[in-house]
Design a protein around this motif. Sequence first.
Motif, PDB file in Angstrom:
ATOM      1  N   LEU A  84     -12.668  -3.722 -17.470  1.00 33.13           N
ATOM      2  CA  LEU A  84     -13.191  -4.061 -16.100  1.00 33.13           C
ATOM      3  C   LEU A  84     -14.084  -3.257 -15.431  1.00 33.13           C
ATOM      4  O   LEU A  84     -14.531  -3.298 -14.083  1.00 33.13           O
ATOM      5  CB  LEU A  84     -11.686  -3.604 -15.278  1.00 33.13           C
ATOM      6  N   GLY A  85     -14.821  -2.727 -16.280  1.00 35.31           N
ATOM      7  CA  GLY A  85     -16.131  -2.025 -15.803  1.00 35.31           C
ATOM      8  C   GLY A  85     -15.973  -0.670 -15.312  1.00 35.31           C
ATOM      9  O   GLY A  85     -17.074  -0.096 -14.566  1.00 35.31           O
ATOM     10  N   ARG A  86     -15.090  -0.054 -15.522  1.00 31.59           N
ATOM     11  CA  ARG A  86     -14.669   1.224 -15.050  1.00 31.59           C
ATOM     12  C   ARG A  86     -14.672   2.292 -16.099  1.00 31.59           C
ATOM     13  O   ARG A  86     -14.571   1.998 -17.231  1.00 31.59           O
ATOM     14  CB  ARG A  86     -13.536   1.590 -14.193  1.00 31.59           C
ATOM     15  N   GLU A  87     -15.294   3.442 -15.772  1.00 30.60           N
ATOM     16  CA  GLU A  87     -15.206   4.500 -16.745  1.00 30.60           C
ATOM     17  C   GLU A  87     -13.759   5.079 -16.850  1.00 30.60           C
ATOM     18  O   GLU A  87     -13.064   5.192 -15.876  1.00 30.60           O
ATOM     19  CB  GLU A  87     -16.126   5.806 -16.346  1.00 30.60           C
ATOM     20  N   PRO A  88     -13.206   5.282 -18.043  1.00 34.73           N
ATOM     21  CA  PRO A  88     -11.809   5.820 -18.227  1.00 34.73           C
ATOM     22  C   PRO A  88     -11.750   7.200 -17.588  1.00 34.73           C
ATOM     23  O   PRO A  88     -12.741   8.303 -17.716  1.00 34.73           O
ATOM     24  CB  PRO A  88     -11.396   6.225 -19.602  1.00 34.73           C
ATOM     25  N   SER A  89     -10.974   7.377 -16.769  1.00 41.82           N
ATOM     26  CA  SER A  89     -10.525   8.531 -15.924  1.00 41.82           C
ATOM     27  C   SER A  89      -9.167   8.760 -15.701  1.00 41.82           C
ATOM     28  O   SER A  89      -8.300   7.964 -15.676  1.00 41.82           O
ATOM     29  CB  SER A  89     -11.522   8.665 -14.739  1.00 41.82           C
ATOM     30  N   ALA A  90      -8.828  10.261 -15.660  1.00 43.44           N
ATOM     31  CA  ALA A  90      -7.489  10.445 -15.193  1.00 43.44           C
ATOM     32  C   ALA A  90      -6.752   9.954 -13.998  1.00 43.44           C
ATOM     33  O   ALA A  90      -5.739   9.693 -13.929  1.00 43.44           O
ATOM     34  CB  ALA A  90      -7.219  11.962 -15.402  1.00 43.44           C
ATOM     35  N   GLN A  91      -7.713   9.775 -12.802  1.00 45.79           N
ATOM     36  CA  GLN A  91      -7.200   9.018 -11.821  1.00 45.79           C
ATOM     37  C   GLN A  91      -8.444   8.186 -11.215  1.00 45.79           C
ATOM     38  O   GLN A  91      -9.706   8.297 -11.318  1.00 45.79           O
ATOM     39  CB  GLN A  91      -6.915  10.241 -10.779  1.00 45.79           C
ATOM     40  N   GLY A  92      -7.902   7.368 -10.210  1.00 43.49           N
ATOM     41  CA  GLY A  92      -9.048   6.474  -9.830  1.00 43.49           C
ATOM     42  C   GLY A  92      -8.324   5.502  -8.964  1.00 43.49           C
ATOM     43  O   GLY A  92      -7.219   5.521  -8.649  1.00 43.49           O
ATOM     44  N   ILE A  93      -8.943   4.388  -8.366  1.00 44.48           N
ATOM     45  CA  ILE A  93      -8.861   3.566  -7.409  1.00 44.48           C
ATOM     46  C   ILE A  93      -9.284   2.295  -7.657  1.00 44.48           C
ATOM     47  O   ILE A  93     -10.715   2.137  -7.860  1.00 44.48           O
ATOM     48  CB  ILE A  93      -9.113   4.082  -6.039  1.00 44.48           C
ATOM     49  N   PHE A  94      -8.674   1.265  -7.527  1.00 46.83           N
ATOM     50  CA  PHE A  94      -9.285  -0.256  -7.407  1.00 46.83           C
ATOM     51  C   PHE A  94      -9.076  -0.652  -5.978  1.00 46.83           C
ATOM     52  O   PHE A  94      -7.994  -0.687  -5.702  1.00 46.83           O
ATOM     53  CB  PHE A  94      -8.768  -1.268  -8.196  1.00 46.83           C
TER      54      PHE A  94
ATOM     55  N   THR B 272      -3.921  -4.602  -0.545  1.00 48.11           N
ATOM     56  CA  THR B 272      -3.737  -3.193  -0.811  1.00 48.11           C
ATOM     57  C   THR B 272      -4.544  -2.721  -1.896  1.00 48.11           C
ATOM     58  O   THR B 272      -5.024  -3.676  -2.829  1.00 48.11           O
ATOM     59  CB  THR B 272      -2.182  -3.014  -1.084  1.00 48.11           C
ATOM     60  N   ASP B 273      -4.640  -1.475  -2.185  1.00 48.87           N
ATOM     61  CA  ASP B 273      -5.347  -0.837  -3.299  1.00 48.87           C
ATOM     62  C   ASP B 273      -4.303  -0.749  -4.638  1.00 48.87           C
ATOM     63  O   ASP B 273      -3.151  -0.810  -4.306  1.00 48.87           O
ATOM     64  CB  ASP B 273      -5.800   0.410  -2.969  1.00 48.87           C
ATOM     65  N   VAL B 274      -4.998  -0.629  -5.787  1.00 49.37           N
ATOM     66  CA  VAL B 274      -4.424  -0.031  -6.887  1.00 49.37           C
ATOM     67  C   VAL B 274      -5.043   1.308  -7.408  1.00 49.37           C
ATOM     68  O   VAL B 274      -6.147   1.352  -7.411  1.00 49.37           O
ATOM     69  CB  VAL B 274      -4.341  -1.384  -8.109  1.00 49.37           C
ATOM     70  N   VAL B 275      -4.037   2.307  -7.497  1.00 54.96           N
ATOM     71  CA  VAL B 275      -4.590   3.382  -7.740  1.00 54.96           C
ATOM     72  C   VAL B 275      -3.736   3.807  -9.294  1.00 54.96           C
ATOM     73  O   VAL B 275      -2.781   3.184  -9.541  1.00 54.96           O
ATOM     74  CB  VAL B 275      -4.063   4.765  -6.753  1.00 54.96           C
ATOM     75  N   TRP B 276      -4.397   4.854  -9.894  1.00 52.61           N
ATOM     76  CA  TRP B 276      -3.624   5.492 -11.013  1.00 52.61           C
ATOM     77  C   TRP B 276      -3.908   7.096 -10.977  1.00 52.61           C
ATOM     78  O   TRP B 276      -5.028   7.315 -10.265  1.00 52.61           O
ATOM     79  CB  TRP B 276      -4.211   4.883 -12.261  1.00 52.61           C
ATOM     80  N   GLY B 277      -3.123   7.682 -11.607  1.00 53.28           N
ATOM     81  CA  GLY B 277      -3.287   9.328 -11.602  1.00 53.28           C
ATOM     82  C   GLY B 277      -3.114  10.022 -10.373  1.00 53.28           C
ATOM     83  O   GLY B 277      -3.550  11.260 -10.349  1.00 53.28           O
ATOM     84  N   VAL B 278      -2.652   9.486  -9.339  1.00 58.73           N
ATOM     85  CA  VAL B 278      -2.592  10.055  -8.066  1.00 58.73           C
ATOM     86  C   VAL B 278      -1.082  10.280  -7.619  1.00 58.73           C
ATOM     87  O   VAL B 278      -0.165   9.295  -7.982  1.00 58.73           O
ATOM     88  CB  VAL B 278      -3.164   9.514  -6.685  1.00 58.73           C
TER      89      VAL B 278
END
Length: 107
Positions: A27-37, A101-107
Motif C-alpha cells: 500500500l506504499g507505506r513503511e512498516p511501523s508499529a502504529q499508523g493511520i490511513f 472514517t480513518d483506519v488506524v493500527w497500533g493505537v
Amino acid sequence: MLYKFKSKAGADVIMLQPHGDHALEVLGREPSAQGIFQASDLSALIQRGEAAIAEEQAAHERARAEAQAEGRKAPPAPEVSLRQRLWPLLELMRAAASSNTDVVWGV
C-alpha cells in the motif's frame, strides 16, 4: 508482533507482523508499529492494493505460460495469495471510505 487494523466502520483485521509489513509495503507505506490511513487517502490506497493483486496474478500467469511454452512443469501458485491476505484489510478500508472514517493500527 501483531498488526491490528481498526476502524469505526467495521471489524478489526489482525495480521502477523510479516504479513502486515507486506500489506503496508504493497500500500506504499513503511512498516511501523502504529499508523493511520486517513479517510481522504483510502480510495487511492484501495486502488493501489487492487493493482498489486492484479500484478501478482498476472506474474503468476506469465510464469505458467512461459513454463508451458518451454515444456516445463508450471510453478505452483502461492499457498496464500496476496488477494487472500489483503482482502480483509481492503474490505475494512472500503467500509471506512464509505463511512468517511480513518483506519488506524497500533493505537
